[in-house]
Scaffold this active site. Structure first.
Site, PDB file in Angstrom:
ATOM      1  N   HIS A 202       0.208 -30.050 -44.910  1.00 36.74           N
ATOM      2  CA  HIS A 202       0.581 -29.550 -43.587  1.00 36.74           C
ATOM      3  C   HIS A 202       1.846 -28.709 -43.706  1.00 36.74           C
ATOM      4  O   HIS A 202       2.514 -28.708 -44.737  1.00 36.74           O
ATOM      5  CB  HIS A 202       0.838 -30.709 -42.618  1.00 36.74           C
ATOM      6  CG  HIS A 202       2.006 -31.563 -43.007  1.00 36.74           C
ATOM      7  ND1 HIS A 202       1.968 -32.441 -44.080  1.00 36.74           N
ATOM      8  CD2 HIS A 202       3.264 -31.668 -42.495  1.00 36.74           C
ATOM      9  CE1 HIS A 202       3.124 -33.055 -44.201  1.00 36.74           C
ATOM     10  NE2 HIS A 202       3.940 -32.596 -43.260  1.00 36.74           N
ATOM     11  N   ASP A 204       5.499 -28.022 -41.318  1.00 35.84           N
ATOM     12  CA  ASP A 204       6.255 -28.630 -40.226  1.00 35.84           C
ATOM     13  C   ASP A 204       6.438 -27.600 -39.117  1.00 35.84           C
ATOM     14  O   ASP A 204       6.778 -26.444 -39.396  1.00 35.84           O
ATOM     15  CB  ASP A 204       7.621 -29.117 -40.718  1.00 35.84           C
ATOM     16  CG  ASP A 204       7.499 -30.247 -41.728  1.00 35.84           C
ATOM     17  OD1 ASP A 204       6.475 -30.953 -41.699  1.00 35.84           O
ATOM     18  OD2 ASP A 204       8.433 -30.430 -42.533  1.00 35.84           O
ATOM     19  N   HIS A 259       3.020 -28.607 -47.592  1.00 31.92           N
ATOM     20  CA  HIS A 259       3.386 -29.689 -48.499  1.00 31.92           C
ATOM     21  C   HIS A 259       2.556 -30.926 -48.206  1.00 31.92           C
ATOM     22  O   HIS A 259       1.884 -31.021 -47.178  1.00 31.92           O
ATOM     23  CB  HIS A 259       4.883 -30.007 -48.396  1.00 31.92           C
ATOM     24  CG  HIS A 259       5.355 -30.301 -47.001  1.00 31.92           C
ATOM     25  ND1 HIS A 259       5.467 -29.328 -46.015  1.00 31.92           N
ATOM     26  CD2 HIS A 259       5.757 -31.454 -46.403  1.00 31.92           C
ATOM     27  CE1 HIS A 259       5.911 -29.859 -44.900  1.00 31.92           C
ATOM     28  NE2 HIS A 259       6.084 -31.159 -45.100  1.00 31.92           N
ATOM     29  N   ARG A 269       7.333 -45.641 -52.295  1.00 28.45           N
ATOM     30  CA  ARG A 269       8.157 -44.468 -52.027  1.00 28.45           C
ATOM     31  C   ARG A 269       8.709 -44.553 -50.613  1.00 28.45           C
ATOM     32  O   ARG A 269       7.976 -44.858 -49.665  1.00 28.45           O
ATOM     33  CB  ARG A 269       7.336 -43.186 -52.196  1.00 28.45           C
ATOM     34  CG  ARG A 269       8.125 -41.897 -52.012  1.00 28.45           C
ATOM     35  CD  ARG A 269       7.272 -40.675 -52.360  1.00 28.45           C
ATOM     36  NE  ARG A 269       8.048 -39.461 -52.377  1.00 28.45           N
ATOM     37  CZ  ARG A 269       8.270 -38.685 -51.312  1.00 28.45           C
ATOM     38  NH1 ARG A 269       7.735 -39.016 -50.143  1.00 28.45           N
ATOM     39  NH2 ARG A 269       9.001 -37.598 -51.416  1.00 28.45           N
TER      40      ARG A 269
END
EC number: 1.14.11.13
Length: 335
Positions: A202, A204, A259, A269
């Site tokens: 996607h 941002d 990304h 993570r």
């Protein structure tokens, strides 16, 4: 103190497109104390829409503290976390990303950067955590607001944007529609046969995003030739991502970077992303100082509220800006 995170229950049939082969590439690294930092920032925004920042001025102990408090929250029993969900859009969420069927291997907290505008869901987050968590969040948001406005000021100076603060003002004012997201990608009990989606590809929608994570890999960006590139994690640094809104205001000179996050490790993570957005009523269009001729504008004017609503109706990987691009006039010569 080390806390072992309890893996949440997630679907495991979320695989990365095998045609996308990650390859190594040199990500721009910008030292904010360098005299030519603003020149480097503009170059990185043009070539990658993405860069790493060192010597950023944010205290290391604040980063460590907020990460640990986020870990503590995600380690809570699901019955307590669920009291802060499902997100509205703020609050606690798992697996489901947005309202249109996108899924990922994660759980997350989404907070309004203006904590005075708390929802019932975000209140529940702080109700079940120590006061130090909220204090760390408030200080972190303050630092991210400072840093995001600083980056945009440097862009303004390098591009000689007039009037001054045309960009940075949008993230400084109290009406700024910014938010903080904390993601937890649980460790895998078994090593997957192939990479799985943690958070799908996607861009941002905001102006810029400031991302910081622990030392677990997983973040990838898509470069100009369509290749996916692994980003080496660095818990002491920040990564800056150009968003759709800044792409429009620079008339495509800066590109919002596509990304994603993949999960291919047994280590969990943790990432924290500050999305610096303009006020809801702000009119977004290419800056006239960068596009002297109106006919050269690539995008129609829209408000941030309109774009945000449009983005909310799309799938994660959809090209949202297409609805706002100017189309060439129809001509019989094109038939």
């Amino acid at each position: 103190m080390v806390i072992v995170l309890q893996p949440a229950s997630f679907d495991s049939n979320l695989y990365v497109n095998p045609k996308c082969k990650p390859r190594p590439v040199l990500i721009p690294v910008i030292d904010l104390t360098d005299s030519d930092a603003k020149t480097q920032i503009v170059k990185a925004c043009e070539e990658f829409g993405f860069f790493k920042v060192i010597n950023h001025g944010v205290r290391p102990d604040l980063l460590t503290q907020l990460e640990q408090e986020a870990i503590n929250f995600f380690a809570l029993h699901h019955s307590l976390k669920d009291k802060a969900g499902p997100p509205d859009p703020f609050g606690y969420g798992t697996k489901r990303i947005g309202p249109n069927g996108d899924l990922g291997w994660l759980e997350y907290i989404l907070l309004n950067a203006n904590l005075c505008l708390e929802s019932h869901k975000t209140t529940a987050i702080f109700r079940h955590t120590p006061a130090i968590f909220r204090e760390a969040v408030e200080e972190y948001i303050k630092e991210m607001k400072r840093m995001s406005s600083k980056f945009l000021e440097m862009v303004e100076e390098e591009l000689k944007i007039e009037p001054k603060e045309k960009l940075s003002r949008l993230v400084k004012v109290k009406e700024s529609d910014s938010c903080l997201r904390m993601n937890h990608y649980p460790e895998k009990e078994e090593t997957p046969v192939k990479e799985e989606i943690g958070f799908g590809e996607h861009t941002d929608p905001q102006l810029i995003s400031l991302l910081r994570s622990n030392d677990t890999e997983g973040l990838q960006i898509c470069v100009k030739d369509g290749t996916w590139v692994d980003v080496t994690p660095d818990h002491s640094s920040f990564f800056v991502l150009v968003g759709d809104t800044l792409q429009v205001m620079t008339n495509g000179r800066f590109k919002s970077v596509k990304h994603r996050v993949v999960t291919n490790t047994k280590r969990s993570r943790i990432s924290m992303i500050y999305f610096a957005g303009p006020p809801l009523s702000e009119k977004i269009a290419p800056l006239s100082c960068l596009v002297p001729k109106q006919d050269d504008c690539l995008y129609n004017e829209f408000t941030w509220s309109q774009y945000k609503l449009s983005a909310y109706k799309t799938k994660l990987g959809d090209y949202r800006l297409g609805l706002f691009e100017k189309r060439p006039p129809f001509s019989l010569s094109n038939v």
